[in-house]
Design a protein around this motif. Structure first.
Motif, PDB file in Angstrom:
ATOM      1  N   GLY A   1      -3.501  -5.702   1.479  1.00 38.78           N
ATOM      2  CA  GLY A   1      -4.723  -6.246   0.881  1.00 38.78           C
ATOM      3  C   GLY A   1      -6.020  -5.698   1.463  1.00 38.78           C
TER       4      GLY A   1
ATOM      5  N   SER B   1      -7.971  -3.533  -1.107  1.00 38.71           N
ATOM      6  CA  SER B   1      -8.578  -4.429  -2.108  1.00 38.71           C
ATOM      7  C   SER B   1      -9.812  -5.120  -1.536  1.00 38.71           C
ATOM      8  CB  SER B   1      -7.567  -5.484  -2.557  1.00 38.71           C
ATOM      9  OG  SER B   1      -6.480  -4.878  -3.194  1.00 38.71           O
TER      10      SER B   1
ATOM     11  N   THR C   1      -3.642   2.708 -12.260  1.00 40.14           N
ATOM     12  CA  THR C   1      -3.027   1.379 -12.226  1.00 40.14           C
ATOM     13  C   THR C   1      -3.643   0.495 -11.143  1.00 40.14           C
ATOM     14  OG1 THR C   1      -1.342   2.269 -10.753  1.00 40.14           O
ATOM     15  CG2 THR C   1      -0.802   2.166 -13.102  1.00 40.14           C
TER      16      THR C   1
HETATM   17  C1  LIG Z   1      -5.159   3.348  -2.038  1.00 37.34           C
HETATM   18  C2  LIG Z   1      -5.331   2.539  -0.762  1.00 37.34           C
HETATM   19  C3  LIG Z   1      -6.775   2.618  -0.279  1.00 37.34           C
HETATM   20  C4  LIG Z   1      -5.027   1.074  -1.109  1.00 37.34           C
HETATM   21  O1  LIG Z   1      -5.217   0.292   0.058  1.00 37.34           O
HETATM   22  P1  LIG Z   1      -4.134  -0.813   0.447  1.00 37.34           P
HETATM   23  O2  LIG Z   1      -4.705  -1.638   1.539  1.00 37.34           O
HETATM   24  O3  LIG Z   1      -2.837  -0.156   0.680  1.00 37.34           O
HETATM   25  O4  LIG Z   1      -4.078  -1.610  -0.942  1.00 37.34           O
HETATM   26  P2  LIG Z   1      -3.880  -3.155  -1.181  1.00 37.34           P
HETATM   27  O5  LIG Z   1      -2.915  -3.715  -0.178  1.00 37.34           O
HETATM   28  O6  LIG Z   1      -5.171  -3.826  -1.318  1.00 37.34           O
HETATM   29  O7  LIG Z   1      -3.230  -3.118  -2.609  1.00 37.34           O
HETATM   30  C5  LIG Z   1      -1.925  -2.681  -2.721  1.00 37.34           C
HETATM   31  C6  LIG Z   1      -1.708  -2.240  -4.124  1.00 37.34           C
HETATM   32  O8  LIG Z   1      -2.220  -0.920  -4.237  1.00 37.34           O
HETATM   33  C7  LIG Z   1      -1.283  -0.161  -4.919  1.00 37.34           C
HETATM   34  N1  LIG Z   1      -1.409   1.254  -4.570  1.00 37.34           N
HETATM   35  C8  LIG Z   1      -1.509   1.795  -3.347  1.00 37.34           C
HETATM   36  N2  LIG Z   1      -1.505   3.136  -3.443  1.00 37.34           N
HETATM   37  C9  LIG Z   1      -1.400   3.416  -4.755  1.00 37.34           C
HETATM   38  C10 LIG Z   1      -1.314   4.613  -5.478  1.00 37.34           C
HETATM   39  N3  LIG Z   1      -1.309   5.802  -4.868  1.00 37.34           N
HETATM   40  N4  LIG Z   1      -1.219   4.536  -6.833  1.00 37.34           N
HETATM   41  C11 LIG Z   1      -1.216   3.334  -7.447  1.00 37.34           C
HETATM   42  N5  LIG Z   1      -1.266   2.164  -6.809  1.00 37.34           N
HETATM   43  C12 LIG Z   1      -1.361   2.221  -5.463  1.00 37.34           C
HETATM   44  C13 LIG Z   1       0.032  -0.708  -4.455  1.00 37.34           C
HETATM   45  O9  LIG Z   1       1.052  -0.367  -5.358  1.00 37.34           O
HETATM   46  C14 LIG Z   1      -0.240  -2.195  -4.478  1.00 37.34           C
HETATM   47  O10 LIG Z   1      -0.103  -2.685  -5.783  1.00 37.34           O
HETATM   48  P3  LIG Z   1       0.339  -4.209  -6.064  1.00 37.34           P
HETATM   49  O11 LIG Z   1      -0.763  -5.070  -5.517  1.00 37.34           O
HETATM   50  O12 LIG Z   1       0.442  -4.279  -7.540  1.00 37.34           O
HETATM   51  O13 LIG Z   1       1.623  -4.395  -5.327  1.00 37.34           O
HETATM   52  C15 LIG Z   1      -4.362   2.971   0.354  1.00 37.34           C
HETATM   53  O14 LIG Z   1      -3.048   2.881  -0.131  1.00 37.34           O
HETATM   54  C16 LIG Z   1      -4.606   4.385   0.854  1.00 37.34           C
HETATM   55  O15 LIG Z   1      -5.334   4.589   1.821  1.00 37.34           O
HETATM   56  N6  LIG Z   1      -3.949   5.379   0.222  1.00 37.34           N
HETATM   57  C17 LIG Z   1      -4.098   6.771   0.650  1.00 37.34           C
HETATM   58  C18 LIG Z   1      -5.474   7.287   0.340  1.00 37.34           C
HETATM   59  C19 LIG Z   1      -5.789   7.139  -1.140  1.00 37.34           C
HETATM   60  O16 LIG Z   1      -4.996   7.501  -2.004  1.00 37.34           O
HETATM   61  N7  LIG Z   1      -7.007   6.601  -1.417  1.00 37.34           N
HETATM   62  C20 LIG Z   1      -7.452   6.334  -2.764  1.00 37.34           C
HETATM   63  C21 LIG Z   1      -8.013   7.554  -3.373  1.00 37.34           C
HETATM   64  S1  LIG Z   1      -8.436   7.195  -5.058  1.00 37.34           S
END
Ligand SMILES: CC(C)(COP(=O)(O)OP(=O)(O)OC[C@H]1O[C@@H](n2cnc3c(N)ncnc32)[C@H](O)[C@@H]1OP(=O)(O)O)[C@@H](O)C(=O)NCCC(=O)NCCS
Length: 200
Positions: free
Chosen positions: A116, A119, A144
């Motif tokens: 979270g 988010s 998504t």
């Molecule tokens: C994307 C990111 C910032 C999300 O932060 P997080 O703290 O993991 O996210 P949250 O816990 O708030 O939310 C989790 C949700 O994000 C979704 N999510 C995470 N990465 C995702 C991805 N690559 N594609 C789609 N959904 C994604 C998860 O499936 C989960 O979905 P759900 O709530 O339906 O189960 C993190 O995963 C991250 O740092 N990823 C690598 C860097 C990146 O891709 N940044 C975004 C660039 S657009």
């Protein structure tokens, strides 16, 4: 999980922010982009997520500019013409002002993902945008993930962006005027081109 504290980033947070982006993304592009945007004063909104004394997440919003709908993806054929909305929000024919913000990048340390934190950063970032009177936000990201924060494909507003026009390019209007926008091209800050390469 220990208490997560989301707060505005301070200058001393830069190494922690850098570490987050280097760990979360496959390359160092995002980390370099963050440093450049901060150095150039383009980090309009920059929030960190902290657990105890560790920076575990970071989000940055930088100025984005709405330019004429006549600007194609290959770039302007002539002098850029700001859209009516951009002009209306400015109220004068002065130098171009950003009329919105680009959300990029956002990242959470891998060990802290899916709890979270991302988010929380996005939601609080959008709250900060509203407080600052930002008209709209764009993001290029997971189709998504971002709709849960109110984003929708920018094509719904007939908007194009510097890095493609797929459904990954998403728009969040924060004012009625922004929501009534129909057509235009949104440019990210020039630092994106410097780090990521030429605009498509
Ligand atoms: C994307 C990111 C910032 C999300 O932060 P997080 O703290 O993991 O996210 P949250 O816990 O708030 O939310 C989790 C949700 O994000 C979704 N999510 C995470 N990465 C995702 C991805 N690559 N594609 C789609 N959904 C994604 C998860 O499936 C989960 O979905 P759900 O709530 O339906 O189960 C993190 O995963 C991250 O740092 N990823 C690598 C860097 C990146 O891709 N940044 C975004 C660039 S657009």
């Amino acid at each position: 999980m220990a208490q997560v504290h989301v707060r505005p980033a301070a200058a001393a947070d830069l190494p922690g922010m850098d570490a987050v982006h280097r760990a979360a993304f496959p390359t160092d592009l995002e980390a370099r982009l963050v440093t450049l945007l901060v150095e150039r004063g383009k980090a309009t909104i920059s929030l960190v997520a902290q657990i105890d004394r560790q920076i575990v997440g970071h989000i940055l919003f930088s100025p984005a500019t709405l330019v004429s709908a006549s600007v194609g993806l290959a770039g302007p054929a002539g002098p850029e013409r700001r859209s009516d909305l951009a002009l209306a929000s400015q109220g004068s024919a002065g130098p171009a002002e950003p009329t919105g913000l680009g959300l990029a990048p956002v990242a959470v340390l891998p060990a802290f993902q899916n709890q979270g934190i991302g988010s929380a950063l996005i939601r609080q970032g959008i709250v900060a945008c509203r407080r600052q009177g930002v008209a709209w936000v764009v993001v290029l990201g997971h189709e998504t993930y971002y709709p849960r924060f109110g984003f929708a494909p920018a094509s719904r507003w007939n908007l194009t962006g510097d890095y493609g026009t797929t459904d990954a390019f998403q728009f969040l209007p924060l004012t009625a005027a922004a929501d009534s926008l129909r057509g235009g091209h949104i440019r990210y800050a020039p630092e994106f081109g410097e780090i990521i390469g030429p605009v498509v």
